[in-house]
Design a protein around this motif. Structure first.
Motif, PDB file in Angstrom:
ATOM      1  N   LEU A   1       0.825  -1.209   0.000  1.00  0.00           N
ATOM      2  CA  LEU A   1       0.000   0.000   0.000  1.00  0.00           C
ATOM      3  C   LEU A   1       0.856   1.255   0.000  1.00  0.00           C
ATOM      4  CD1 LEU A   1      -2.864  -0.954   2.496  1.00  0.00           C
ATOM      5  CD2 LEU A   1      -3.082  -0.555   0.038  1.00  0.00           C
ATOM      6  N   GLU A   2       1.971   1.222   0.754  1.00  0.00           N
ATOM      7  CA  GLU A   2       2.859   2.380   0.807  1.00  0.00           C
ATOM      8  C   GLU A   2       3.501   2.638  -0.553  1.00  0.00           C
ATOM      9  OE1 GLU A   2       2.872  -0.166   2.877  1.00  0.00           O
ATOM     10  OE2 GLU A   2       2.153   0.714   4.751  1.00  0.00           O
ATOM     11  N   GLU A   3       3.933   1.567  -1.226  1.00  0.00           N
ATOM     12  CA  GLU A   3       4.523   1.715  -2.553  1.00  0.00           C
ATOM     13  C   GLU A   3       3.483   2.189  -3.570  1.00  0.00           C
ATOM     14  OE1 GLU A   3       7.991  -1.750  -2.332  1.00  0.00           O
ATOM     15  OE2 GLU A   3       5.946  -2.257  -2.984  1.00  0.00           O
ATOM     16  N   LEU A   4       2.253   1.718  -3.407  1.00  0.00           N
ATOM     17  CA  LEU A   4       1.184   2.127  -4.318  1.00  0.00           C
ATOM     18  C   LEU A   4       0.927   3.622  -4.200  1.00  0.00           C
ATOM     19  CD1 LEU A   4      -0.891   1.171  -6.382  1.00  0.00           C
ATOM     20  CD2 LEU A   4      -2.412   0.599  -4.476  1.00  0.00           C
ATOM     21  N   ALA A   5       0.914   4.133  -2.973  1.00  0.00           N
ATOM     22  CA  ALA A   5       0.738   5.575  -2.775  1.00  0.00           C
ATOM     23  C   ALA A   5       1.891   6.354  -3.394  1.00  0.00           C
ATOM     24  CB  ALA A   5       0.624   5.884  -1.280  1.00  0.00           C
ATOM     25  N   LEU A   6       3.084   5.817  -3.281  1.00  0.00           N
ATOM     26  CA  LEU A   6       4.257   6.466  -3.867  1.00  0.00           C
ATOM     27  C   LEU A   6       4.169   6.456  -5.395  1.00  0.00           C
ATOM     28  CD1 LEU A   6       6.979   7.775  -3.106  1.00  0.00           C
ATOM     29  CD2 LEU A   6       8.004   5.475  -3.221  1.00  0.00           C
ATOM     30  N   ALA A   7       3.727   5.341  -5.951  1.00  0.00           N
ATOM     31  CA  ALA A   7       3.619   5.209  -7.405  1.00  0.00           C
ATOM     32  C   ALA A   7       2.594   6.173  -7.983  1.00  0.00           C
ATOM     33  CB  ALA A   7       3.257   3.776  -7.772  1.00  0.00           C
ATOM     34  N   PHE A   8       1.623   6.586  -7.157  1.00  0.00           N
ATOM     35  CA  PHE A   8       0.592   7.508  -7.633  1.00  0.00           C
ATOM     36  C   PHE A   8       0.774   8.917  -7.069  1.00  0.00           C
ATOM     37  CE2 PHE A   8      -1.611   3.823  -9.241  1.00  0.00           C
ATOM     38  CZ  PHE A   8      -2.272   4.333 -10.345  1.00  0.00           C
ATOM     39  N   SER A   9       2.013   9.245  -6.675  1.00  0.00           N
ATOM     40  CA  SER A   9       2.237  10.611  -6.176  1.00  0.00           C
ATOM     41  C   SER A   9       3.612  11.121  -6.582  1.00  0.00           C
ATOM     42  CB  SER A   9       2.030  10.672  -4.658  1.00  0.00           C
ATOM     43  OG  SER A   9       2.892   9.757  -3.994  1.00  0.00           O
ATOM     44  N   THR A  10       4.589  10.995  -5.721  1.00  0.00           N
ATOM     45  CA  THR A  10       5.855  11.701  -5.914  1.00  0.00           C
ATOM     46  C   THR A  10       6.911  10.918  -6.688  1.00  0.00           C
ATOM     47  OG1 THR A  10       6.611  10.928  -3.751  1.00  0.00           O
ATOM     48  CG2 THR A  10       5.530  13.079  -3.843  1.00  0.00           C
ATOM     49  N   ALA A  11       6.754   9.614  -6.824  1.00  0.00           N
ATOM     50  CA  ALA A  11       7.757   8.830  -7.568  1.00  0.00           C
ATOM     51  C   ALA A  11       7.735   9.246  -9.034  1.00  0.00           C
ATOM     52  CB  ALA A  11       7.463   7.336  -7.420  1.00  0.00           C
ATOM     53  N   THR A  12       8.917   9.475  -9.559  1.00  0.00           N
ATOM     54  CA  THR A  12       9.028   9.813 -10.979  1.00  0.00           C
ATOM     55  C   THR A  12       9.210   8.557 -11.817  1.00  0.00           C
ATOM     56  OG1 THR A  12      10.011  11.967 -10.463  1.00  0.00           O
ATOM     57  CG2 THR A  12      10.355  11.098 -12.696  1.00  0.00           C
ATOM     58  N   ASN A  13      10.183   7.742 -11.420  1.00  0.00           N
ATOM     59  CA  ASN A  13      10.474   6.497 -12.122  1.00  0.00           C
ATOM     60  C   ASN A  13      10.038   5.295 -11.292  1.00  0.00           C
ATOM     61  OD1 ASN A  13      11.724   7.921 -14.261  1.00  0.00           O
ATOM     62  ND2 ASN A  13      13.694   7.902 -13.164  1.00  0.00           N
TER      63      ASN A  13
END
Length: 339
Positions: free
Chosen positions: A156-168
């Motif tokens: 869930l934490e990675e999913l939130a990152l993938a849909f917010s601040t992560a560029t790559n």
């Protein structure tokens, strides 16, 4: 009330006096006759809600997730004899509830999230007492292209990152490719969007719903659409795309998409019903006591829906509610009609 026919009296041996009036023929009930419509309604009070017993318009709008399920139930309802006009618009849960609770233009609102208190108040403001029916369970499915050869599970934490601040993708997990993430999300009128913000983005942003929503909407390479088919096509188009929508749309396109496990749990009927899958959610249809009392065609459709949906829902791509919840739906329907 029984049908009455005059019985044929046998000839008598003594003729009556000429001045006597002829004897009255005694009416005898006929046994084995077909019951009248009135008798049938008295014997089965639900007969008046049969699909072929009602007519008129039924106007429905709302969730794109609930749309294919309601379409299936409409087809069944018409096959069973309903000859009126039943329309279903796929415009998103929020827009559907606004048309129902604010504009008062529809008889039924489809929603992939629970109605908000503010929406219940809006309904009350136009004289509508909300009646809620949970018609299924959906496993909100996170998908990548079938050409994606690196992602199979996401937290869930990675999913939130993938849909917010992560560029790559490598910003989510170092071993994933240093390729830009292409994001596909339902629009802000969608109940799917609301649920994703609640279940994924809000916990990752200090339990602040507004911050969670803003983080998603501010993400780069983000395409929003109220049409889940647009999202499907977007994810299909690149091995570096990611999206989310109802399980039914994944199931329909499983040959070209790959569903990711979330926190190590795959979306299935069993994990959705048990709650083990972390982003499963209820599916609803909403009407009002007043509409159900005033429009028998709406009452008939909702009764048909909640008593037959279990036969169709797995084929559509969602999962049935429990027997206990099914009974709650029937109780809510009876209560709305004061039955």
């Amino acid at each position: 009330m029984s049908f009455l026919l005059a019985a044929c009296a046998p000839a008598t041996t003594q003729a009556p006096a000429p001045t006597d009036a002829p004897p009255a023929t005694e009416a005898m009930p006929v046994t084995g006759s077909e019951p009248t419509a009135t008798e049938a309604a008295m014997e089965d009070p639900l007969a008046m809600y049969a699909p072929d017993a009602v007519s008129g318009d039924i106007v429905t709008a709302g969730s794109s997730t609930v749309f294919p399920l309601s379409e299936r139930m409409k087809q069944r309802f018409e096959e069973e004899g309903f000859s009126g006009n039943l329309t279903i618009d796929s415009i998103g849960s929020g827009a559907g509830l606004e048309r129902f609770c604010v504009a008062g233009e529809t008889d039924i609102a489809n929603a992939s999230r629970k109605i908000k208190d503010s929406e219940i108040e809006s309904c009350a403001g136009i004289g509508r007492t909300v009646a809620e029916f949970q018609v299924g369970i959906d496993a909100l499915t996170v998908v990548v292209s079938a050409e994606n050869d690196f992602a199979t599970d996401i937290t869930l934490e990675e999913l939130a990152l993938a849909f917010s601040t992560a560029t790559n993708w490598s910003d989510v997990r170092p071993e994933w490719p240093a390729e830009p993430i292409q994001r596909f999300s339902p629009g802000t009128d969608s109940g799917t969007f609301d649920f994703f913000v609640e279940a994924v983005m809000t916990p990752a942003n200090g339990d602040e719903a507004e911050a969670g929503e803003a983080a998603l909407l501010d993400a780069a390479n983000l395409q929003l659409s109220e049409d889940d088919n647009v999202l499907v096509q977007g994810v299909q188009g690149s091995p570096y795309a990611i999206g989310y929508f109802g399980y039914a749309y994944y199931q329909e396109n499983a040959s070209s998409l790959k569903a990711l496990s979330v926190n190590g749990v795959a979306p299935t009927e069993e994990t959705a019903e048990s709650g083990e899958y972390p982003i499963s959610r209820p599916l609803f249809i909403y009407s009002s006591n007043e509409i159900l009392q005033e429009k028998p065609q709406v009452s008939a459709f909702i009764y048909f829906y909640i008593t037959n949906v279990a036969d169709e829902i797995l084929d559509v791509g969602y999962f049935p509610v429990s027997e206990e919840k099914s009974q709650e739906n029937l109780d809510a329907w009876n209560a709305a009609l004061d039955m």
